[in-house]
Design a protein around this motif. Structure first.
Motif, PDB file in Angstrom:
ATOM      1  N   ALA A 200      19.165  44.917   2.224  1.00  0.00           N
ATOM      2  CA  ALA A 200      18.467  44.450   1.030  1.00  0.00           C
ATOM      3  C   ALA A 200      17.788  43.109   1.309  1.00  0.00           C
ATOM      4  O   ALA A 200      16.629  42.883   0.921  1.00  0.00           O
ATOM      5  CB  ALA A 200      19.448  44.319  -0.138  1.00  0.00           C
ATOM      6  N   ALA A 201      18.503  42.208   2.002  1.00  0.00           N
ATOM      7  CA  ALA A 201      17.944  40.891   2.307  1.00  0.00           C
ATOM      8  C   ALA A 201      16.817  40.988   3.328  1.00  0.00           C
ATOM      9  O   ALA A 201      15.826  40.249   3.252  1.00  0.00           O
ATOM     10  CB  ALA A 201      19.044  39.967   2.819  1.00  0.00           C
ATOM     11  N   VAL A 202      16.944  41.888   4.297  1.00  0.00           N
ATOM     12  CA  VAL A 202      15.875  42.086   5.286  1.00  0.00           C
ATOM     13  C   VAL A 202      14.615  42.614   4.612  1.00  0.00           C
ATOM     14  O   VAL A 202      13.493  42.186   4.912  1.00  0.00           O
ATOM     15  CB  VAL A 202      16.342  43.036   6.407  1.00  0.00           C
ATOM     16  CG1 VAL A 202      15.157  43.518   7.253  1.00  0.00           C
ATOM     17  CG2 VAL A 202      17.371  42.344   7.298  1.00  0.00           C
ATOM     18  N   PHE A 203      14.783  43.541   3.684  1.00  0.00           N
ATOM     19  CA  PHE A 203      13.631  44.089   2.960  1.00  0.00           C
ATOM     20  C   PHE A 203      12.881  42.968   2.246  1.00  0.00           C
ATOM     21  O   PHE A 203      11.648  42.882   2.304  1.00  0.00           O
ATOM     22  CB  PHE A 203      14.110  45.140   1.960  1.00  0.00           C
ATOM     23  CG  PHE A 203      13.020  45.761   1.135  1.00  0.00           C
ATOM     24  CD1 PHE A 203      12.163  46.695   1.682  1.00  0.00           C
ATOM     25  CD2 PHE A 203      12.852  45.394  -0.191  1.00  0.00           C
ATOM     26  CE1 PHE A 203      11.154  47.264   0.914  1.00  0.00           C
ATOM     27  CE2 PHE A 203      11.842  45.956  -0.971  1.00  0.00           C
ATOM     28  CZ  PHE A 203      10.996  46.893  -0.408  1.00  0.00           C
ATOM     29  N   ARG A 204      13.640  42.086   1.591  1.00  0.00           N
ATOM     30  CA  ARG A 204      12.991  40.970   0.895  1.00  0.00           C
ATOM     31  C   ARG A 204      12.338  40.014   1.886  1.00  0.00           C
ATOM     32  O   ARG A 204      11.212  39.528   1.654  1.00  0.00           O
ATOM     33  CB  ARG A 204      14.017  40.222   0.054  1.00  0.00           C
ATOM     34  CG  ARG A 204      13.425  39.038  -0.706  1.00  0.00           C
ATOM     35  CD  ARG A 204      14.483  38.330  -1.526  1.00  0.00           C
ATOM     36  NE  ARG A 204      13.916  37.239  -2.317  1.00  0.00           N
ATOM     37  CZ  ARG A 204      13.739  36.011  -1.860  1.00  0.00           C
ATOM     38  NH1 ARG A 204      14.074  35.704  -0.612  1.00  0.00           N
ATOM     39  NH2 ARG A 204      13.222  35.077  -2.653  1.00  0.00           N
ATOM     40  N   ALA A 205      13.028  39.722   2.995  1.00  0.00           N
ATOM     41  CA  ALA A 205      12.477  38.797   3.980  1.00  0.00           C
ATOM     42  C   ALA A 205      11.168  39.302   4.562  1.00  0.00           C
ATOM     43  O   ALA A 205      10.238  38.526   4.821  1.00  0.00           O
ATOM     44  CB  ALA A 205      13.492  38.553   5.094  1.00  0.00           C
ATOM     45  N   GLN A 206      11.091  40.612   4.758  1.00  0.00           N
ATOM     46  CA  GLN A 206       9.861  41.178   5.297  1.00  0.00           C
ATOM     47  C   GLN A 206       8.709  41.093   4.298  1.00  0.00           C
ATOM     48  O   GLN A 206       7.547  41.047   4.696  1.00  0.00           O
ATOM     49  CB  GLN A 206      10.108  42.626   5.716  1.00  0.00           C
ATOM     50  CG  GLN A 206      11.013  42.740   6.940  1.00  0.00           C
ATOM     51  CD  GLN A 206      11.345  44.172   7.301  1.00  0.00           C
ATOM     52  OE1 GLN A 206      11.157  45.092   6.492  1.00  0.00           O
ATOM     53  NE2 GLN A 206      11.845  44.381   8.514  1.00  0.00           N
TER      54      GLN A 206
END
Length: 414
Positions: A200-206
């Motif tokens: 979830a955090a990677v999706f937002r970071a991208q």
């Protein structure tokens, strides 16, 4: 043995191909979390201390294993990873981590709060080098960055989180006998939740270019697994206790004796109850006012279980499978020998064979339960030997042979 094992196995990359993870975890919760990412194609660099992850020595070891580099525990939670050995007490090792963090997407660690801070490798320090970095931690009772707890500094393992998260309190043969659940659910549930949080955090970071810190407290993860107990207390004022092999809200829903073991049935809906009554030749129960719906069956559960058990005890598990399987929700209670004999688990890939250093044949570990049509996960290689990929990882990070030799001489790298 090849130094770079990433080309072994199927060659499949997976949905997370290109994701780079620095894994500082040991024992089970953290390694299982990062293994979930590795199984789907992420490059996971397991950064181990000089003595290695403590589970390398735990076993169990196969009697034919001549090397005993690691046993089943380590193999089952560290496949698909690369091993880099660093002494984080050395300044040179810390500089290496900072360099790797600049190129990474994710860091995962499961130390107690403050350990990485004392190494000079806190989230705040790494974020300065890489603002998109997602930093995940798994701890017993949380982290000050995301919450508070009077037990923040307490160490915890599976048995502690099972106890304080409420799982033991609703598991057991009777209300006075709590029992630890067999598998390490106090580790594995937080591990799965942490992997979910990472993605979830990677999706937002991208999308926005900013990473973040996330934490999963082991006791919180277990409590989430026991969600039913919370609403039972708030809605009914009921303190849940162990209830054996029955369900407090559904009936029949639980375990029943067979002639040679046990089976399970879940026929709480009226349609399945009707089918079950006909299959066990007890159509008379369909007109009995005690069993007209799930609520009345729960109120008269003893009579329900007595009637159904009277049928199941007459047959073996195999005979009951032939009579009930596929008609109503039914399953025999398996031991691991039964699982190996059942074709489902071979066909689903859940009995996966991997190389074991020191042996000339492969051994089975649990496979990958997430099945994707376009980017299936894969077990590309076994768990790594200690420091097996140190040189390769450092070279790919841009370090020269002279630098690597100097760091090894200083005891920062192995």
């Amino acid at each position: 043995m090849k130094e770079d094992m990433r080309s072994e196995g199927t060659g499949a990359t997976g949905a997370l191909d290109g994701l780079k993870v620095l894994d500082f975890t040991q024992m089970l919760a953290g390694p299982f979390c990062t293994q979930l990412l590795a199984d789907q194609g992420a490059e996971v660099i397991k950064i181990e201390p000089m003595a290695g992850d403590t589970t390398r020595k735990v076993g169990p070891f196969h009697p034919d294993d001549k090397l005993r580099a690691f046993g089943g525990y380590f193999q089952s939670a560290n496949r698909n990873k690369l091993s880099l050995v660093l002494d984080l007490k050395k300044a040179e090792a810390r500089e290496i981590v900072l360099k790797l963090a600049e190129q990474a997407d994710v860091v995962v660690e499961n130390y107690r709060p403050g350990v990485m801070d004392r190494f000079g490798l806190s989230y705040e320090v790494l974020r300065e080098r890489n603002p998109k970095l997602v930093y995940a931690s798994i701890r017993g009772f949380g982290d000050p960055r995301t919450g508070s707890s009077p037990y923040m500094e307490w160490p915890a393992f599976d048995v502690v989180s099972q106890a304080m998260g409420g799982l033991m309190g609703i598991t057991g043969p009777d209300e006075n006998t709590p029992i630890k659940v067999g598998p390490g659910m106090g580790d594995l549930v937080p591990a799965v939740l942490a992997a979910y949080g990472v993605m979830a955090a990677v999706f937002r970071a991208q999308r926005c270019g900013r990473g973040q810190f996330l934490n999963v407290a082991m006791v919180d993860g277990v409590l989430a697994l026991c969600e039913r107990t919370i609403y039972q207390y708030s809605y009914q004022g009921k303190v849940a206790h162990p209830e054996g092999n029955q369900h407090p809200l559904l009936c029949p829903f639980g375990m029943f004796p067979a002639r040679d073991g046990w089976v399970t049935l879940a026929c709480q809906s009226d349609d399945f109850w009707r089918q079950l009554c006909m299959l066990i030749e007890r159509e008379d129960m369909l007109s009995d006012a005690r069993f007209t719906d799930n609520q009345t069956r729960v109120q008269n559960r003893d009579a329900v279980y007595e009637a159904v058990s009277g049928y199941t005890t007459r047959y073996t598990k195999r005979e009951l499978t032939e009579r009930l399987g596929g008609h109503v929700p039914f399953g025999p209670v398996y031991d691991i020998a039964d699982i190996h004999a059942d074709p489902h688990f071979r066909q689903s890939g859940m009995l996966a064979e991997v190389e074991q250093p020191g042996m000339d044949r492969k051994l089975a570990i649990a496979g990958i339960p997430i099945h994707m049509s376009e980017t299936p996960g894969s077990i590309r290689h076994r768990a790594p030997l200690l420091g097996e990929h140190s040189d390769m990882i450092l070279r790919e990070a841009g370090c020269s042979a002279a630098e690597i030799a100097r760091w090894r001489e200083a005891g920062a790298v192995a």
